[in-house]
Design a protein around this motif. Sequence first.
Motif, PDB file in Angstrom:
ATOM      1  N   GLU A   2       0.821  -1.217   0.000  1.00  0.00           N
ATOM      2  CA  GLU A   2       0.000   0.000   0.000  1.00  0.00           C
ATOM      3  C   GLU A   2       0.854   1.267   0.000  1.00  0.00           C
ATOM      4  N   LEU A   3       2.089   1.150   0.451  1.00  0.00           N
ATOM      5  CA  LEU A   3       2.955   2.322   0.531  1.00  0.00           C
ATOM      6  C   LEU A   3       3.640   2.644  -0.793  1.00  0.00           C
ATOM      7  N   ASP A   4       3.521   1.764  -1.778  1.00  0.00           N
ATOM      8  CA  ASP A   4       4.301   1.907  -3.006  1.00  0.00           C
ATOM      9  C   ASP A   4       4.169   3.276  -3.660  1.00  0.00           C
ATOM     10  N   ARG A   5       2.951   3.772  -3.751  1.00  0.00           N
ATOM     11  CA  ARG A   5       2.722   5.000  -4.518  1.00  0.00           C
ATOM     12  C   ARG A   5       2.507   6.230  -3.641  1.00  0.00           C
ATOM     13  N   LEU A   6       2.797   6.110  -2.362  1.00  0.00           N
ATOM     14  CA  LEU A   6       2.650   7.257  -1.479  1.00  0.00           C
ATOM     15  C   LEU A   6       3.850   8.182  -1.596  1.00  0.00           C
TER      16      LEU A   6
END
Length: 479
Positions: free
Chosen positions: A246-250
């Motif tokens: 979930e953190l990939d595109r933050l």
Amino acid sequence: MSPAPALLIRDAELQSGARVDVRLAAGRIEHIAPGLQPRDGEAVIEARGRALSVGLHDHHLHLMAHAAALESLPCGNPVIGCVTGFAELLLMRARMEDPTAPGWIRGVGYHEGVAGPIDRRWLDAVAPRVPVRIQHRSGRLWILNTCALRRLGVDENDTESNRETPLERIDGRLTGRLFDGDDWLRARLAGTYPSLARTSETLARLGVTGVTDAGARNGRSEFAHFVAERRDGRLKQDVLVMGSAELDRLADAPGIRVGPTKLYLRDAELPPFEDFCHAIARSHAARRPVAIHCVTRGELIFATAALRQCGPMRGDRIEHASVAPPEALELLRDLNLTVVTQPHFVLERGDSYLDEVAPEDLPWLYRGRGFVQAGIPLAAGTDAPCGDLNPWTTMAAAVSRRTRKGSLIGPDEALSPAEALALFTGDANDPGGPARGIESGAPADLCLLDRSWEAALGDLAAVGVDATIKDGRAIWRRG
């Protein structure tokens, strides 16, 4: 936040032995020299020859779990010490609760050495009218009483729906033991995230200016909570956030950055090898290294085999490396992996390890010297709340290799005091790499100790911190 005002630290001792003045401005180190004179309106800290260090970075902890633990009942050795003391502590806490509108009694750090393999019936006998949940020291097990199960909406007789939960049953009866069920528990508690203010203040008192949160389940909402706590001033430290895809595109936020993908291995339930390789490849494709939890020989061999299959990426790291026999060192070195370990577990848990760990593994527990000699980048984290939050205690344990009762475990793995300090002075994105230095232009993240460098390195466990400075601002000062 407005730019930090200028600050002058006078007569501080650098690790080289030099006594200098250090001027900070706009969040950076502006000038280092002896005999600097205060400017009009400039704040001054008189170091009087005390040691000045870069701010420490804890490379592996769990911020929100620690914040929750501060509000919890400590249930492990040596805090409790015996079954009678544990039962009396729970009973006293239960009497403090109002059974007509009770909150939770939440215990942490339990180990079988206190009262054996406790279960629902044991808790019911001590505290039948208040919901109780006790977390095992491993972090993988919760033990709940009947009142707690009811609070979570568990129907004892609904075997069909309960079959989908991680709750243990023996002969069809719920034992109250919940294995690897944090997601299940979190969904039913539906609680808000805790304030990080108390944890952050404790870190500041210890000279810590940055941390790496190692939560495998960290996603968008956890990242947003860190950002909000930092923005609103409750969290003073920078945070590198490990977590899920979930953190990939933050996007990074001020003081809060996306870190490696955390991958968790367990010997008893290893994933299919190809699936694990796919998880590594997916993270690398997203330009995120991986941080793999490994506490056994088998997990370490599995992890290194998968990384060899996928090809390592700069920044890939092994968390804990709790058991690292000689043959594992070659694998780690060849793959250019970093190890982030916890030598203080030798102190905190060593007496239990002597009884529980296979004799052939004892020399390879939480190694230090072996990694350094093999050329493997090495850093450390406290793993709080699973371990003591104090990094100075961790450093001292890396030097002494002694248990609480004084036994030696792996004495050949001892580090020098300077090497132990370096476990916490590397860059967040390069743990085990070159230590950050106090030099012009560097970030003004510093800690002023309460003694000289000679005294500090002579007894790391006794070190206190007189001031902690983050981005040129004093976030904690003694007195």
